[in-house]
Design a protein around this motif. Structure first.
Motif, mmCIF file in Angstrom:
data_model
loop_
_atom_site.group_PDB
_atom_site.id
_atom_site.type_symbol
_atom_site.label_atom_id
_atom_site.label_comp_id
_atom_site.label_asym_id
_atom_site.label_seq_id
_atom_site.Cartn_x
_atom_site.Cartn_y
_atom_site.Cartn_z
ATOM 1 N N HIS A 1 -27.026 -2.584 48.658
ATOM 2 C CA HIS A 1 -26.147 -1.674 47.932
ATOM 3 C C HIS A 1 -24.502 -1.688 48.195
ATOM 4 O O HIS A 1 -24.351 -2.332 48.964
ATOM 5 N N CYS A 2 -23.897 -1.713 47.126
ATOM 6 C CA CYS A 2 -22.562 -1.764 46.973
ATOM 7 C C CYS A 2 -21.931 -0.744 47.943
ATOM 8 O O CYS A 2 -20.892 -1.025 48.831
ATOM 9 N N GLY A 3 -22.304 0.509 48.174
ATOM 10 C CA GLY A 3 -21.636 1.617 49.248
ATOM 11 C C GLY A 3 -20.346 2.368 48.225
ATOM 12 O O GLY A 3 -20.004 3.063 49.038
ATOM 13 N N ARG A 4 -20.155 1.909 47.108
ATOM 14 C CA ARG A 4 -18.857 2.440 46.422
ATOM 15 C C ARG A 4 -19.376 3.523 45.026
ATOM 16 O O ARG A 4 -18.568 3.999 44.913
ATOM 17 N N CYS A 5 -20.447 2.871 44.708
ATOM 18 C CA CYS A 5 -20.576 3.479 43.305
ATOM 19 C C CYS A 5 -21.095 4.878 43.513
ATOM 20 O O CYS A 5 -21.453 5.193 44.811
ATOM 21 N N GLY A 6 -21.000 5.789 42.498
ATOM 22 C CA GLY A 6 -21.281 7.073 42.723
ATOM 23 C C GLY A 6 -22.773 7.517 43.437
ATOM 24 O O GLY A 6 -23.095 8.282 44.196
ATOM 25 N N THR A 7 -23.832 6.526 43.080
ATOM 26 C CA THR A 7 -24.987 6.665 43.833
ATOM 27 C C THR A 7 -25.240 6.320 45.061
ATOM 28 O O THR A 7 -25.988 7.061 45.627
ATOM 29 N N CYS A 8 -24.571 5.522 45.581
ATOM 30 C CA CYS A 8 -24.538 4.980 46.753
ATOM 31 C C CYS A 8 -23.890 6.079 47.576
ATOM 32 O O CYS A 8 -24.291 6.437 48.747
ATOM 33 N N VAL A 9 -22.665 6.776 47.108
ATOM 34 C CA VAL A 9 -22.004 7.683 47.992
ATOM 35 C C VAL A 9 -22.755 8.963 48.020
ATOM 36 O O VAL A 9 -23.079 9.540 48.902
ATOM 37 N N GLU A 10 -23.639 9.298 46.840
ATOM 38 C CA GLU A 10 -24.418 10.428 47.098
ATOM 39 C C GLU A 10 -25.719 10.132 47.775
ATOM 40 O O GLU A 10 -26.207 11.137 48.622
ATOM 41 N N CYS B 1 -28.430 1.710 44.240
ATOM 42 C CA CYS B 1 -27.113 1.246 43.694
ATOM 43 C C CYS B 1 -27.100 0.884 42.164
ATOM 44 O O CYS B 1 -27.995 0.428 41.653
ATOM 45 N N TYR B 2 -25.882 1.326 41.418
ATOM 46 C CA TYR B 2 -25.754 1.139 40.099
ATOM 47 C C TYR B 2 -25.221 -0.481 39.860
ATOM 48 O O TYR B 2 -25.625 -1.077 38.870
ATOM 49 N N LYS B 3 -24.852 -0.833 40.988
ATOM 50 C CA LYS B 3 -24.379 -2.233 40.766
ATOM 51 C C LYS B 3 -25.459 -3.430 40.667
ATOM 52 O O LYS B 3 -25.173 -4.345 39.821
ATOM 53 N N GLY B 4 -26.771 -3.165 41.271
ATOM 54 C CA GLY B 4 -27.634 -4.021 41.083
ATOM 55 C C GLY B 4 -27.537 -5.443 41.925
ATOM 56 O O GLY B 4 -28.496 -6.217 41.604
ATOM 57 N N GLY B 5 -26.891 -5.359 43.052
ATOM 58 C CA GLY B 5 -26.801 -6.550 43.761
ATOM 59 C C GLY B 5 -27.831 -6.745 45.159
ATOM 60 O O GLY B 5 -28.876 -5.775 45.047
ATOM 61 N N GLU B 6 -27.680 -7.523 45.729
ATOM 62 C CA GLU B 6 -28.738 -7.797 46.707
ATOM 63 C C GLU B 6 -28.958 -6.572 47.556
ATOM 64 O O GLU B 6 -29.688 -6.287 48.163
#
Length: 134
Positions: free
Chosen positions: A102-111, A95-100
């Motif tokens: 995965h956000c599930g919404r950023c491009g890397t999470c979707v990929e 994840c690009y957001k870096g939270g605890e």
């Protein structure tokens, strides 16, 4: 995804990695780009990897080489290879957001979700928004 472009990011990191590799008597540096990156990130394209490999070899006493084994395959192909060799994807993070989680919404999470799905992997990832993008 275009908002995630950091100009020449891989070039900068590879230059640092080459210096560290030579100072530590290593023979190679690795780039983990993939075929899906080519259209958005110029420093993930095959011609960039080749040029950086040549530059690293020419710019180091020991002729350090750049290995970029995923350059021409998809993220789904990479996930399938991981599945075959037993990668525990619950211990990986994208994840690009870096939270605890995965956000599930950023491009890397979707990929990541698409790659897992396409590779036939039951995704163990904890997403804050698991249904987004699919």
């Amino acid at each position: 995804m275009k908002s995630t472009v950091v100009p020449f990011r891989n070039g900068i990191m590879l230059a640092v990695a080459a210096g560290l590799a030579e100072s530590r008597k290593l023979k190679h540096v690795l780039l983990a780009n993939h075929g899906g990156d080519h259209t958005i990130y110029p420093d993930c394209r095959p011609e960039f990897a080749k040029a950086m490999s040549d530059a690293i070899a020419a710019g180091t006493f020991d002729g350090i080489t750049l290995l970029a084994p995923y350059t021409n395959i998809t993220k789904s192909d990479i996930a399938a290879i991981g599945k075959k060799i037993g990668v525990d994807y619950s211990n990986t993070y994208s994840c690009y957001k870096g939270g605890e989680h995965h956000c599930g919404r950023c491009g890397t999470c979707v990929e990541r979700k698409e790659a897992m799905r396409d590779a036939g992997i039951e995704d163990p990832t904890i997403y804050d928004d698991p249904e987004f993008g699919l």
